[in-house]
Design an enzyme around this catalytic site. Structure first.
Site, PDB file in Angstrom:
ATOM      1  N   ASP A  19       0.834  -1.205   0.000  1.00 29.53           N
ATOM      2  CA  ASP A  19       0.000   0.000   0.000  1.00 29.53           C
ATOM      3  C   ASP A  19       0.871   1.258   0.000  1.00 29.53           C
ATOM      4  O   ASP A  19       1.987   1.248   0.520  1.00 29.53           O
ATOM      5  CB  ASP A  19      -0.899  -0.034   1.252  1.00 29.53           C
ATOM      6  CG  ASP A  19      -2.069   0.921   1.136  1.00 29.53           C
ATOM      7  OD1 ASP A  19      -2.302   1.466   0.035  1.00 29.53           O
ATOM      8  OD2 ASP A  19      -2.751   1.127   2.152  1.00 29.53           O
ATOM      9  N   HIS A  36       2.594   3.367  -8.954  1.00 31.52           N
ATOM     10  CA  HIS A  36       2.421   1.928  -9.206  1.00 31.52           C
ATOM     11  C   HIS A  36       3.623   1.368  -9.967  1.00 31.52           C
ATOM     12  O   HIS A  36       4.056   0.243  -9.723  1.00 31.52           O
ATOM     13  CB  HIS A  36       1.122   1.670  -9.981  1.00 31.52           C
ATOM     14  CG  HIS A  36      -0.116   2.017  -9.204  1.00 31.52           C
ATOM     15  ND1 HIS A  36      -0.286   1.664  -7.876  1.00 31.52           N
ATOM     16  CD2 HIS A  36      -1.249   2.694  -9.543  1.00 31.52           C
ATOM     17  CE1 HIS A  36      -1.475   2.100  -7.450  1.00 31.52           C
ATOM     18  NE2 HIS A  36      -2.059   2.736  -8.436  1.00 31.52           N
ATOM     19  N   ASN A  67     -10.773  -2.868  -5.951  1.00 36.88           N
ATOM     20  CA  ASN A  67     -10.005  -1.850  -6.676  1.00 36.88           C
ATOM     21  C   ASN A  67     -10.649  -1.393  -7.994  1.00 36.88           C
ATOM     22  O   ASN A  67     -10.254  -0.373  -8.559  1.00 36.88           O
ATOM     23  CB  ASN A  67      -8.566  -2.336  -6.949  1.00 36.88           C
ATOM     24  CG  ASN A  67      -7.671  -2.299  -5.726  1.00 36.88           C
ATOM     25  OD1 ASN A  67      -6.706  -3.064  -5.622  1.00 36.88           O
ATOM     26  ND2 ASN A  67      -7.965  -1.424  -4.763  1.00 36.88           N
ATOM     27  N   SER A 195      -8.019  -5.524   4.837  1.00 40.16           N
ATOM     28  CA  SER A 195      -8.662  -5.268   3.543  1.00 40.16           C
ATOM     29  C   SER A 195      -8.986  -6.520   2.723  1.00 40.16           C
ATOM     30  O   SER A 195      -8.657  -6.597   1.539  1.00 40.16           O
ATOM     31  CB  SER A 195      -7.799  -4.316   2.710  1.00 40.16           C
ATOM     32  OG  SER A 195      -7.660  -3.101   3.375  1.00 40.16           O
TER      33      SER A 195
HETATM   34  C1  FPP Z   1      -1.914   0.232  -3.259  1.00 34.68           C
HETATM   35  O1  FPP Z   1      -1.445   1.547  -3.260  1.00 34.68           O
HETATM   36  C2  FPP Z   1      -1.425  -0.478  -4.386  1.00 34.68           C
HETATM   37  C3  FPP Z   1      -2.196  -1.065  -5.358  1.00 34.68           C
HETATM   38  C4  FPP Z   1      -3.652  -1.043  -5.402  1.00 34.68           C
HETATM   39  C5  FPP Z   1      -1.573  -1.736  -6.485  1.00 34.68           C
HETATM   40  C6  FPP Z   1      -0.414  -2.623  -6.153  1.00 34.68           C
HETATM   41  C7  FPP Z   1       0.387  -2.709  -7.338  1.00 34.68           C
HETATM   42  C8  FPP Z   1       1.723  -2.635  -7.389  1.00 34.68           C
HETATM   43  C9  FPP Z   1       2.638  -2.561  -6.255  1.00 34.68           C
HETATM   44  C10 FPP Z   1       2.333  -2.584  -8.695  1.00 34.68           C
HETATM   45  C11 FPP Z   1       2.660  -3.724  -9.423  1.00 34.68           C
HETATM   46  C12 FPP Z   1       2.498  -5.076  -8.910  1.00 34.68           C
HETATM   47  C13 FPP Z   1       2.822  -6.105  -9.681  1.00 34.68           C
HETATM   48  C14 FPP Z   1       2.643  -7.495  -9.247  1.00 34.68           C
HETATM   49  C15 FPP Z   1       3.394  -5.862 -10.999  1.00 34.68           C
HETATM   50  P1  FPP Z   1      -2.528   2.698  -3.311  1.00 34.68           P
HETATM   51  O2  FPP Z   1      -2.735   3.052  -4.731  1.00 34.68           O
HETATM   52  O3  FPP Z   1      -3.747   2.273  -2.580  1.00 34.68           O
HETATM   53  O4  FPP Z   1      -1.795   3.843  -2.572  1.00 34.68           O
HETATM   54  P2  FPP Z   1      -2.470   4.976  -1.675  1.00 34.68           P
HETATM   55  O5  FPP Z   1      -3.093   4.270  -0.505  1.00 34.68           O
HETATM   56  O6  FPP Z   1      -1.334   5.834  -1.298  1.00 34.68           O
HETATM   57  O7  FPP Z   1      -3.474   5.655  -2.536  1.00 34.68           O
END
Ligand code: FPP
Length: 241
Positions: A19, A36, A67, A195
């Site tokens: 996260d 990301h 998501n 979550s």
């Molecule tokens: C949460 O951060 C992250 C995600 C929903 C996506 C996870 C994906 C990756 C780490 C990238 C790639 C993974 C692979 C396997 C290629 P958020 O967007 O919720 O962050 P925030 O809470 O700061 O908004």
């Protein structure tokens, strides 16, 4: 069903809720997808660190069933990132002897991505180093619901007697059926929630909630968390001998 601690005192199976990508990008004045992409680069480093750290199974939460509520731009960007990631990293995973598996509900994902996921699983099926499980369109409740549907079908078909259903039965229907339960679940970015991640499987897991945002999560931070785990005493509801 108690599991033993890993031989070196560290966890054999670590699951990570990655996260904080969005905040990491926003704090740099960049779009969320930039975060990301940075997060995806971290995945590579953390997977490569596993053999030296004694982590045999790594499960990462890449995209949850919730998501889809994000903007169309972000969802499309993430799907494109997953496709490119799989295409780019697969040879490297084979070279590093990493076995890749995906968990989650696949039908909702686009056909191209599903094809790449199948290919990645087939290409790495012979690898016996790190077991990397990528949760993609995954939700713990959705997984239990899908498992229950399959179990009910087996009962309806006369292949399973309801009298034989116990704690050992449902896990055989879960997406994770060939993967042991996680010993340690880590969530980055300061949120203390699970979550909908591995709900059934993490009944006895230890948890680490850390403030670091996922794109800043280094192998050194990972190693420190694993050391902390080694010092803990897991009793699985019993008492220390
Ligand atoms: C949460 O951060 C992250 C995600 C929903 C996506 C996870 C994906 C990756 C780490 C990238 C790639 C993974 C692979 C396997 C290629 P958020 O967007 O919720 O962050 P925030 O809470 O700061 O908004």
């Amino acid at each position: 069903m108690a599991q033993k601690k890993a031989d070196m005192g560290g966890p054999r199976h670590v699951a990570i809720i990655m996260d904080g990508n969005g905040r990491w990008a926003q704090s740099r004045g960049r779009p969320r997808l930039f975060g990301h992409h940075a997060g995806a680069r971290r995945v590579r480093e953390i997977v490569s660190a596993c053999p030296d750290l004694g982590v045999k199974y790594l499960t990462i939460f890449a995209f949850s069933t919730e998501n889809w509520k994000r903007t169309q731009t972000e969802v499309a960007g993430l799907m494109s990132l997953f496709r490119r990631y799989i295409m780019k990293e697969m040879q490297e995973f084979v070279r590093e002897n990493v076995r890749v598996r995906f968990i989650g509900d696949r039908p909702r994902l686009d056909a191209k991505l599903r094809g790449l996921m199948d290919e990645a699983e087939a290409m790495t099926a012979h690898c016996d180093g790190t077991n990397l499980t990528i949760a993609l369109n995954y939700g713990g409740r959705d997984e239990v619901a899908r498992a229950t549907k399959r179990l009910a079908q087996d009962v309806a078909d006369g292949n399973l007697d309801p009298a034989d259903v116990d704690e050992e039965t449902l896990p055989k229907y879960l997406d994770t059926r060939v993967v042991p339960d996680p010993d340690l679940v880590i969530r980055t970015s300061g949120e203390a929630r699970i979550s909908n991640f591995l709900l059934w499987q993490s009944a006895y897991a230890e948890y680490e909630f850390i403030d670091t945002l996922w794109p800043d999560f280094t192998p050194e931070i990972f190693a420190d968390l694993l050391k902390g785990y080694g010092a803990r005493d897991r009793r699985f509801g019993g008492v220390t001998a």
